[in-house]
Scaffold this active site. Structure first.
Site, PDB file in Angstrom:
ATOM      1  N   LYS A 155       0.858  -1.205   0.000  1.00 52.78           N
ATOM      2  CA  LYS A 155       0.000   0.000   0.000  1.00 52.78           C
ATOM      3  C   LYS A 155       0.886   1.244   0.000  1.00 52.78           C
ATOM      4  CE  LYS A 155      -1.505   1.445   4.210  1.00 52.78           C
ATOM      5  NZ  LYS A 155      -1.182   2.811   4.598  1.00 52.78           N
ATOM      6  N   ASN A 156       1.945   1.243   0.818  1.00 58.39           N
ATOM      7  CA  ASN A 156       2.759   2.457   0.960  1.00 58.39           C
ATOM      8  C   ASN A 156       3.751   2.680  -0.166  1.00 58.39           C
ATOM      9  OD1 ASN A 156       1.308   2.967   3.224  1.00 58.39           O
ATOM     10  ND2 ASN A 156       2.911   2.421   4.684  1.00 58.39           N
ATOM     11  N   ARG A 158      -4.360  10.608   5.129  1.00 57.29           N
ATOM     12  CA  ARG A 158      -3.378  11.691   5.165  1.00 57.29           C
ATOM     13  C   ARG A 158      -2.329  11.539   4.064  1.00 57.29           C
ATOM     14  NH1 ARG A 158      -0.969  13.328   8.376  1.00 57.29           N
ATOM     15  NH2 ARG A 158       1.130  13.114   7.736  1.00 57.29           N
ATOM     16  N   ILE A 211       9.093   6.891  16.820  1.00 58.70           N
ATOM     17  CA  ILE A 211       8.646   7.608  15.617  1.00 58.70           C
ATOM     18  C   ILE A 211       7.386   8.418  15.868  1.00 58.70           C
ATOM     19  CG2 ILE A 211       7.992   7.385  13.190  1.00 58.70           C
ATOM     20  CD1 ILE A 211      10.885   6.511  13.696  1.00 58.70           C
ATOM     21  N   CYS A 263      -3.930  12.404  13.431  1.00 54.89           N
ATOM     22  CA  CYS A 263      -4.579  11.093  13.309  1.00 54.89           C
ATOM     23  C   CYS A 263      -4.355  10.386  14.632  1.00 54.89           C
ATOM     24  CB  CYS A 263      -4.017  10.321  12.127  1.00 54.89           C
ATOM     25  SG  CYS A 263      -2.568   9.364  12.502  1.00 54.89           S
ATOM     26  N   ARG A 304      -8.095  -0.751   5.614  1.00 57.33           N
ATOM     27  CA  ARG A 304      -7.347   0.317   4.918  1.00 57.33           C
ATOM     28  C   ARG A 304      -6.058  -0.227   4.328  1.00 57.33           C
ATOM     29  NH1 ARG A 304      -6.651   5.927   7.792  1.00 57.33           N
ATOM     30  NH2 ARG A 304      -5.470   6.046   5.876  1.00 57.33           N
ATOM     31  N   ASP A 322       5.738   0.405  12.086  1.00 59.13           N
ATOM     32  CA  ASP A 322       4.493  -0.235  11.627  1.00 59.13           C
ATOM     33  C   ASP A 322       4.411  -1.699  12.048  1.00 59.13           C
ATOM     34  OD1 ASP A 322       4.193   1.542   8.437  1.00 59.13           O
ATOM     35  OD2 ASP A 322       3.889   2.134  10.525  1.00 59.13           O
ATOM     36  N   ARG A 367       1.374  14.362  13.336  1.00 55.43           N
ATOM     37  CA  ARG A 367       1.722  14.080  11.932  1.00 55.43           C
ATOM     38  C   ARG A 367       1.654  15.326  11.039  1.00 55.43           C
ATOM     39  NH1 ARG A 367      -0.343   8.428  10.189  1.00 55.43           N
ATOM     40  NH2 ARG A 367       1.456   8.613   8.833  1.00 55.43           N
ATOM     41  N   PRO A 368       2.422  16.355  11.394  1.00 53.81           N
ATOM     42  CA  PRO A 368       2.450  17.571  10.573  1.00 53.81           C
ATOM     43  C   PRO A 368       3.087  17.314   9.207  1.00 53.81           C
ATOM     44  CG  PRO A 368       4.209  17.599  12.178  1.00 53.81           C
ATOM     45  CD  PRO A 368       3.389  16.379  12.489  1.00 53.81           C
ATOM     46  N   ILE A 369       2.944  18.279   8.296  1.00 57.07           N
ATOM     47  CA  ILE A 369       3.636  18.146   7.001  1.00 57.07           C
ATOM     48  C   ILE A 369       4.554  19.353   6.783  1.00 57.07           C
ATOM     49  CG2 ILE A 369       1.887  16.681   5.902  1.00 57.07           C
ATOM     50  CD1 ILE A 369       0.916  19.255   4.430  1.00 57.07           C
ATOM     51  N   ASP A 370       5.014  19.941   7.886  1.00 59.02           N
ATOM     52  CA  ASP A 370       5.870  21.137   7.787  1.00 59.02           C
ATOM     53  C   ASP A 370       7.133  20.880   6.963  1.00 59.02           C
ATOM     54  OD1 ASP A 370       6.398  19.417  10.053  1.00 59.02           O
ATOM     55  OD2 ASP A 370       7.985  20.815  10.595  1.00 59.02           O
ATOM     56  N   LEU A 371       7.667  19.662   7.049  1.00 55.70           N
ATOM     57  CA  LEU A 371       8.918  19.377   6.307  1.00 55.70           C
ATOM     58  C   LEU A 371       8.650  19.280   4.801  1.00 55.70           C
ATOM     59  CD1 LEU A 371      10.461  16.769   8.776  1.00 55.70           C
ATOM     60  CD2 LEU A 371      10.833  19.246   8.697  1.00 55.70           C
TER      61      LEU A 371
HETATM   62  C1  EPZ Z   1       4.786   6.830   6.419  1.00 56.11           C
HETATM   63  O1  EPZ Z   1       4.022   7.846   7.028  1.00 56.11           O
HETATM   64  C2  EPZ Z   1       3.869   5.626   6.318  1.00 56.11           C
HETATM   65  N1  EPZ Z   1       2.703   5.959   5.486  1.00 56.11           N
HETATM   66  C3  EPZ Z   1       3.407   5.227   7.719  1.00 56.11           C
HETATM   67  O2  EPZ Z   1       2.625   4.047   7.586  1.00 56.11           O
HETATM   68  C4  EPZ Z   1       4.645   4.902   8.555  1.00 56.11           C
HETATM   69  O3  EPZ Z   1       4.229   4.598   9.874  1.00 56.11           O
HETATM   70  C5  EPZ Z   1       5.577   6.121   8.571  1.00 56.11           C
HETATM   71  O4  EPZ Z   1       5.917   6.493   7.225  1.00 56.11           O
HETATM   72  C6  EPZ Z   1       6.871   5.852   9.330  1.00 56.11           C
HETATM   73  O5  EPZ Z   1       7.523   4.750   8.751  1.00 56.11           O
HETATM   74  C7  EPZ Z   1       2.850   5.958   4.132  1.00 56.11           C
HETATM   75  O6  EPZ Z   1       3.917   5.708   3.603  1.00 56.11           O
HETATM   76  C8  EPZ Z   1       1.625   6.284   3.327  1.00 56.11           C
HETATM   77  P1  EPZ Z   1       6.858  10.204   8.408  1.00 56.11           P
HETATM   78  P2  EPZ Z   1       4.577   9.365   7.020  1.00 56.11           P
HETATM   79  O7  EPZ Z   1       6.685  11.461   7.647  1.00 56.11           O
HETATM   80  O8  EPZ Z   1       5.395   9.610   5.826  1.00 56.11           O
HETATM   81  C9  EPZ Z   1       7.285  13.546  11.692  1.00 56.11           C
HETATM   82  C10 EPZ Z   1       0.818   2.667   7.926  1.00 56.11           C
HETATM   83  O9  EPZ Z   1       0.614   2.039   8.940  1.00 56.11           O
HETATM   84  N2  EPZ Z   1       7.082  14.517  10.597  1.00 56.11           N
HETATM   85  O10 EPZ Z   1       7.996   9.293   8.054  1.00 56.11           O
HETATM   86  O11 EPZ Z   1       3.422  10.250   7.299  1.00 56.11           O
HETATM   87  C11 EPZ Z   1       6.055  12.686  11.960  1.00 56.11           C
HETATM   88  O12 EPZ Z   1       5.157  13.354  12.832  1.00 56.11           O
HETATM   89  C12 EPZ Z   1       1.253   4.103   7.999  1.00 56.11           C
HETATM   90  O13 EPZ Z   1       0.766   2.200   6.745  1.00 56.11           O
HETATM   91  C13 EPZ Z   1       7.188  15.876  10.871  1.00 56.11           C
HETATM   92  O14 EPZ Z   1       7.423  16.293  12.007  1.00 56.11           O
HETATM   93  O15 EPZ Z   1       5.527   9.349   8.293  1.00 56.11           O
HETATM   94  C14 EPZ Z   1       6.643  11.449  12.587  1.00 56.11           C
HETATM   95  O16 EPZ Z   1       6.866  11.691  13.956  1.00 56.11           O
HETATM   96  C15 EPZ Z   1       1.032   4.654   9.384  1.00 56.11           C
HETATM   97  N3  EPZ Z   1       6.996  16.759   9.850  1.00 56.11           N
HETATM   98  C16 EPZ Z   1       7.987  11.301  11.872  1.00 56.11           C
HETATM   99  O17 EPZ Z   1       8.273  12.591  11.293  1.00 56.11           O
HETATM  100  C17 EPZ Z   1       6.724  16.367   8.569  1.00 56.11           C
HETATM  101  O18 EPZ Z   1       6.585  17.219   7.676  1.00 56.11           O
HETATM  102  C18 EPZ Z   1       7.983  10.283  10.760  1.00 56.11           C
HETATM  103  O19 EPZ Z   1       6.868  10.557   9.945  1.00 56.11           O
HETATM  104  C19 EPZ Z   1       6.625  14.975   8.315  1.00 56.11           C
HETATM  105  C20 EPZ Z   1       6.822  14.069   9.341  1.00 56.11           C
END
Ligand code: EPZ
Length: 433
Positions: free
Chosen positions: A22-23, A96, A330, A120, A400, A308, A125-129
């Site tokens: 899925k990812n 998201r 994480i 969530c 999902r 995960d 889970r911000p997207i600031d980066l």
């Molecule tokens: C991906 O989510 C996966 N989803 C998640 O899988 C997985 O748990 C996660 O990576 C970690 O491996 C998909 O690929 C669709 P991150 P993602 O950005 O990209 C922080 C599942 O079960 N962060 O790697 O959203 C964030 O809050 C899902 O299939 C910021 O601060 O995760 C977290 O603490 C759940 N700012 C850390 O980084 C940002 O702009 C890692 O998040 C982005 C992230």
């Protein structure tokens, strides 16, 4: 809402075939936005998030064929008539990962109007980066009424260093950079196999990318990308879930159509716990003769132990002798399955980012509640070994990310069935003549 009814006690025996990831499929579908030619993706999992992504692309004006016939599990996406570079709150709030369209929309159409995903269950889970990276490539970002508006005449190559490792952040910026003018260097990238799979697709489409799958990715922007055909990698988290199912149930399970090289940290840990795992080619055989031993994990970015798989591992070590410490690095709120496991008889103490699981405790079936995708999987695993019947409510969470999970479990001997919400029977009031 659908429920699962599971009667524990059966060791899982036989062979289970893993679906596509899925990812990996979600970013690959978003990559189709980068070209006017058809993109064909195979080994697409039949899960709810893929359907959400289809709706998102269609709402923008894309043509999306999605077929799950025996031979297929394939989607063909054509964005030549795309006319609305927007992702509505209605859709983004249900998934998201919709924010993965940000980078490609700005890169290809010079504009993206995407709802902020909101938090969530497992964290803010911000997207600031993602947004900081797009600004580095010259996008103008504004936020209002819960939406992000990103604009750029043409993105320009730049140097991005992520403050934190982010999987979809890396994927979003990779898709933005491939059409940017000039070179982009992205450092502190996520190294997940799904990032590498996305880059493999983009390279087939004509992108110039080096280093995907490592912490540093170099991109040379090109003027346009062509269509391509690509097979999505197997789902390492689904594979890991079934491998733990074989272990926790004391079974002998062959997990096929997976890539053991994507599971190294999990498989090494399971061997420490006392599970016999045999890797060969595209399958893993898991044999568990009981006598599991406690062992600690710390979740980390790939290739470390995957967050995960944390919930699923927690269920397993409730059956291991001794105390295991699970540290979740994480996400800030990813222990919601713990209390449900305690209701089934587990002994778990939460201290901030650490959970201490004291095993081995016999589990008994109970009515429990799924809270998020992987927490739900953890409850299914616990139910497989619990004495008696477990009823898991809100299994839409599990739908999902797991394709036909109850059929796959039944196929290897689990006693599991889905009960739909009994629709209130219409009460017929006979009008008295
Ligand atoms: C991906 O989510 C996966 N989803 C998640 O899988 C997985 O748990 C996660 O990576 C970690 O491996 C998909 O690929 C669709 P991150 P993602 O950005 O990209 C922080 C599942 O079960 N962060 O790697 O959203 C964030 O809050 C899902 O299939 C910021 O601060 O995760 C977290 O603490 C759940 N700012 C850390 O980084 C940002 O702009 C890692 O998040 C982005 C992230």
């Amino acid at each position: 809402m659908d429920k699962f009814v599971i009667r524990g006690g059966n060791p899982l025996l036989g062979t289970v075939r893993i679906s596509g990831a899925k990812n990996a499929a979600l970013p690959a579908m978003a990559a189709a936005l980068l070209t006017e030619e058809p993109v064909i993706l195979e080994n697409i999992p039949q899960v709810r998030d893929i359907e959400t992504e289809r709706k998102l692309l269609v709402a923008m004006g894309a043509e999306v064929e999605l077929g799950y016939g025996r031979a297929q599990h394939r989607t063909t996406i054509n964005c030549r008539n795309l006319n609305t570079p927007e992702a509505s709150y209605e859709l983004v709030k249900t998934m998201r990962a919709s924010t993965l369209v940000l980078g490609p929309l700005v890169a290809k159409f010079g504009r993206a109007h995407v709802s902020l995903p909101g938090g969530c269950a497992i964290g803010a889970r911000p997207i600031d980066l993602h947004l900081k990276g797009l600004e580095k490539l010259g996008a103008k970002i504004t936020q209002e009424h819960g939406y992000v508006e990103a604009r750029a005449d043409r993105l320009k190559g730049g140097h991005i260093v992520f403050d934190k490792i982010t999987v979809t952040g890396t994927e979003d910026l990779l898709m933005a950079a491939v059409l940017a003018e000039g070179e982009t260097l992205i450092e502190n990238c996520a190294r997940e196999p799904e990032v590498k799979d996305l880059a493999d697709l983009l390279i087939k489409m004509g992108a110039k990318i080096e280093g995907a799958g490592t912490s540093t990715i170099k991109v040379k922007g090109v003027a346009r990308l062509r269509g391509a055909k690509h097979r999505i990698i197997p789902d390492r988290i689904e594979a890991g879930t079934f491998i733990i199912a074989g272990a926790i149930s004391g079974g002998d399970l062959m997990v096929t159509n997976c890539d053991p090289n994507h599971l190294t940290s999990l498989l090494n840990k399971l061997e420490e716990v006392g599970v016999k795992v045999t890797r060969n080619g595209e399958s893993v055989r898991v044999l568990s003769l009981g006598g599991l031993k406690a062992s600690d994990i710390v979740t980390e970015e790939y290739p470390g132990f995957p967050t995960d798989m944390q919930a699923q591992y927690m269920a397993l070590v409730t059956q291991a002798d001794g105390s295991s410490i699970v540290t979740e690095n994480i996400f800030e709120n990813r222990f919601m399955h713990a209390q449900e496991l305690v209701r089934m008889g587990a002994s778990i103490k939460i201290e901030g980012r650490r959970a201490i699981i004291r095993g081995r405790t016999p589990l008994s079936g109970a009515a429990v509640l799924a809270s998020d995708l992987r927490a739900s999987a953890s409850l299914v695993l616990a139910a497989l070994v619990a004495e008696g019947e477990t009823i898991i409510d809100r299994v839409y969470h599990i739908d999902r990310g797991y394709e036909r999970i109850e059929e796959k479990f039944r196929g290897v001997g689990a006693e599991i069935r889905r009960i739909g919400e009994l629709l209130p029977r219409k009460v017929h009031v006979q009008a008295h003549a």
